[in-house]
Design a protein around this motif. Structure first.
Motif, PDB file in Angstrom:
ATOM      1  N   SER B  20       0.835  -1.206   0.000  1.00 38.71           N
ATOM      2  CA  SER B  20       0.000   0.000   0.000  1.00 38.71           C
ATOM      3  C   SER B  20       0.866   1.251   0.000  1.00 38.71           C
ATOM      4  O   SER B  20       1.954   1.260   0.590  1.00 38.71           O
ATOM      5  CB  SER B  20      -0.892   0.033   1.240  1.00 38.71           C
ATOM      6  OG  SER B  20      -1.881  -0.951   1.171  1.00 38.71           O
ATOM      7  N   LYS B  52     -14.406  11.682  -1.248  1.00 40.92           N
ATOM      8  CA  LYS B  52     -14.465  10.249  -0.956  1.00 40.92           C
ATOM      9  C   LYS B  52     -15.189   9.436  -2.028  1.00 40.92           C
ATOM     10  O   LYS B  52     -15.358   8.232  -1.873  1.00 40.92           O
ATOM     11  CB  LYS B  52     -15.113   9.966   0.404  1.00 40.92           C
ATOM     12  CG  LYS B  52     -14.457  10.634   1.588  1.00 40.92           C
ATOM     13  CD  LYS B  52     -14.953  10.071   2.898  1.00 40.92           C
ATOM     14  CE  LYS B  52     -16.414  10.367   3.119  1.00 40.92           C
ATOM     15  NZ  LYS B  52     -16.927   9.740   4.363  1.00 40.92           N
ATOM     16  N   SER B  65      -6.357  -0.987  -6.109  1.00 40.28           N
ATOM     17  CA  SER B  65      -7.613  -0.548  -5.493  1.00 40.28           C
ATOM     18  C   SER B  65      -7.350   0.692  -4.635  1.00 40.28           C
ATOM     19  O   SER B  65      -6.607   0.638  -3.650  1.00 40.28           O
ATOM     20  CB  SER B  65      -8.233  -1.669  -4.660  1.00 40.28           C
ATOM     21  OG  SER B  65      -7.310  -2.188  -3.735  1.00 40.28           O
ATOM     22  N   LYS B  67      -8.448   3.675  -1.979  1.00 43.65           N
ATOM     23  CA  LYS B  67      -9.366   3.774  -0.845  1.00 43.65           C
ATOM     24  C   LYS B  67      -9.270   5.179  -0.268  1.00 43.65           C
ATOM     25  O   LYS B  67      -8.176   5.667   0.000  1.00 43.65           O
ATOM     26  CB  LYS B  67      -9.006   2.748   0.237  1.00 43.65           C
ATOM     27  CG  LYS B  67      -9.451   1.341  -0.090  1.00 43.65           C
ATOM     28  CD  LYS B  67      -9.237   0.385   1.060  1.00 43.65           C
ATOM     29  CE  LYS B  67      -9.837  -0.982   0.802  1.00 43.65           C
ATOM     30  NZ  LYS B  67      -9.378  -1.595  -0.448  1.00 43.65           N
ATOM     31  N   SER B  68     -10.416   5.793  -0.049  1.00 39.74           N
ATOM     32  CA  SER B  68     -10.436   7.156   0.477  1.00 39.74           C
ATOM     33  C   SER B  68     -11.281   7.195   1.738  1.00 39.74           C
ATOM     34  O   SER B  68     -12.510   7.345   1.678  1.00 39.74           O
ATOM     35  CB  SER B  68     -11.007   8.108  -0.580  1.00 39.74           C
ATOM     36  OG  SER B  68     -10.999   9.444  -0.115  1.00 39.74           O
TER      37      SER B  68
END
Lengths: 110, 117
Positions: B20, B52, B65, B67-68
């Protein structure tokens, strides 16, 4: 389709010489054009926006809608101008997505 | 007081691993992006989030992927890393488009150099 073309991968000039980094774009609407600069191993920084019509570090760029160009110019290059320069376009009214050209490395020799 | 910060700055990992990259901005911007800069220095958008919500998802393998968790953060998770994923990944943010046709430009992070071996 929206596209930005920077025809020169590398531009090498001597200190004090004029510089012109070429940028042509393809977009049928009203684009917003930018120049970004990336010094060695640093983050990209916004250099110019066409709507501002400003001069930053001696650089200027004029949007020519007839020629679909946004060339970056400086009358007298300095060694500290050596960097990678990206021309970028965003289409008005969209999500803010920036489309970048391939980039031109400017090398200013002493 | 860095405006857009990414961690880590360098990441070396083996093929097949999951990793990540984190990104945070303290500018109050509503929109955040991930860009990939390949070995030829070409920059291409991967994802964009506004408040978001995913608004841009370019043709990116679904091993990637985003992500927020909130509008100040946009993280990128990559599964099953491949050699071709080696690149510099830039996070960026921009101000909300208050007026149609007006874009203030991006603020970029310093990049994460990912090397897959």
């Amino acid at each position: 389709a929206q596209r930005v073309t920077q025809p020169e991968k590398l531009l090498s000039v001597f200190k004090g010489a004029p510089v012109e980094l070429k940028c042509n774009y393809s977009y049928s609407g009203s684009p917003e054009l930018f120049w970004y600069v990336q010094y060695s191993r640093q983050r990209l920084q916004l250099l110019l926006r066409h709507i501002s019509r400003e001069s930053i570090k001696g650089f200027t760029a004029d949007l020519n809608k007839g020629e679909t160009s946004f060339h970056l110019k400086k009358p007298f290059a300095q060694e500290e101008d050596s960097a990678m320069y990206y021309c970028a376009l965003t289409a008005s009214g969209n999500t803010g997505k920036l489309i970048f050209g391939q980039g031109t490395t400017l090398q200013v020799k002493p | 007081d860095t405006a857009v910060s990414q961690t880590p700055k360098y990441l070396v990992t083996q093929m097949g691993n999951d990793k990540s990259i984190k990104c945070e901005q303290n500018l109050g911007h509503d929109t955040m992006y991930w860009y990939k800069q390949d070995s030829k220095k070409f920059l291409k958008i991967m994802f964009s989030y506004n408040n978001k919500e995913l608004i841009i998802n370019e043709t990116v393998p679904n091993r990637f992927s985003p992500k927020s968790p909130d509008k100040a953060h946009l993280n990128l998770h990559i599964n099953s890393l491949e050699l071709g994923d080696s690149a510099v990944y830039f996070c960026a943010s921009s101000q909300e488009r208050l007026n149609p046709g007006l874009n203030y430009g991006y603020t970029f992070g310093s990049g994460t150099r990912l090397t897959v071996v």
